[in-house]
Enzyme design. Structure first.
Site, PDB file in Angstrom:
ATOM      1  CB  CYS A  58      -0.884   0.031   1.232  1.00  0.00           C
ATOM      2  SG  CYS A  58      -2.009  -1.255   1.278  1.00  0.00           S
ATOM      3  CD  GLU A  60      -2.233   3.639   3.415  1.00  0.00           C
ATOM      4  OE1 GLU A  60      -1.894   2.984   2.343  1.00  0.00           O
ATOM      5  OE2 GLU A  60      -3.277   3.823   3.822  1.00  0.00           O
ATOM      6  CB  CYS A  93      -6.150  -1.919   3.814  1.00  0.00           C
ATOM      7  SG  CYS A  93      -4.369  -2.436   4.138  1.00  0.00           S
ATOM      8  CB  CYS A  96      -2.343   0.306   6.296  1.00  0.00           C
ATOM      9  SG  CYS A  96      -1.596  -0.075   4.792  1.00  0.00           S
ATOM     10  CE1 TYR A 131      -0.317 -11.026  17.288  1.00  0.00           C
ATOM     11  CE2 TYR A 131       0.998  -9.178  16.227  1.00  0.00           C
ATOM     12  CZ  TYR A 131       0.947 -10.428  16.597  1.00  0.00           C
ATOM     13  OH  TYR A 131       2.287 -11.048  16.785  1.00  0.00           O
TER      14      TYR A 131
HETATM   15 ZN   LIG Z   1      -3.000  -0.698   3.308  1.00  0.00          ZN
END
Ligand SMILES: [Zn+2]
Length: 138
Positions: A58, A60, A93, A96, A131
């Site tokens: 991505c 990011e 997402c 990310c 997590y």
């Molecule tokens: Zn992402």
């Protein structure tokens, strides 16, 4: 979820992300369709575009990778953009969100709120009950 209003530097960050996408958009191939920009706490900005593949990256990831490669470790705000997205803003997402939470747990993310208005939010609010990596040392 706590939201923050965008200031002038945030709109400039969006503009930079849009510009890097425009410079690297490959019309007809669509390997690079998202522009990203991350602002460090010292004010430096790093840019990235996504690299499409089954396990691609991505925008990011590319932007924060450029920043880390340059020696940056303190991050303030990140944005991802797409020319056809509402307000040109894309929410990160899940992958990310997890990466940003691990690397920079106090970073703010520019995205659209539920009413479609551009706002900044804290990454921890985008990934509740997340997590947590467990590091076992000797
Ligand atoms: Zn992402």
């Amino acid at each position: 979820m706590r939201t923050y209003e965008l200031d002038q530097s945030d709109f400039e960050l969006i503009e930079m992300a849009m510009n890097v996408l425009e410079k690297n958009f490959d019309d007809g191939v669509y390997n690079h369709t998202v522009g990203g920009a991350i602002r460090c706490k010292n004010g430096n900005v790093y840019l990235g575009v996504n690299c499409y593949e089954i396990h691609g990256s991505c925008a990011e990831y590319i932007a924060i990778g450029a920043a880390i490669t340059a020696g940056e470790r303190e991050f303030e705000t990140i944005v991802a953009t797409h020319d056809k997205a509402h307000n040109h803003l894309l929410a990160p997402c899940g992958n990310c969100r997890q990466m940003l939470l691990n690397y920079c747990p106090d970073i703010k993310i520019i995205l659209n709120d539920e009413a479609g208005n551009p706002v900044k939010v804290e990454v921890k609010d985008l990934l509740p009950l997340s997590y947590k990596r467990i590091i076992v040392s000797d």
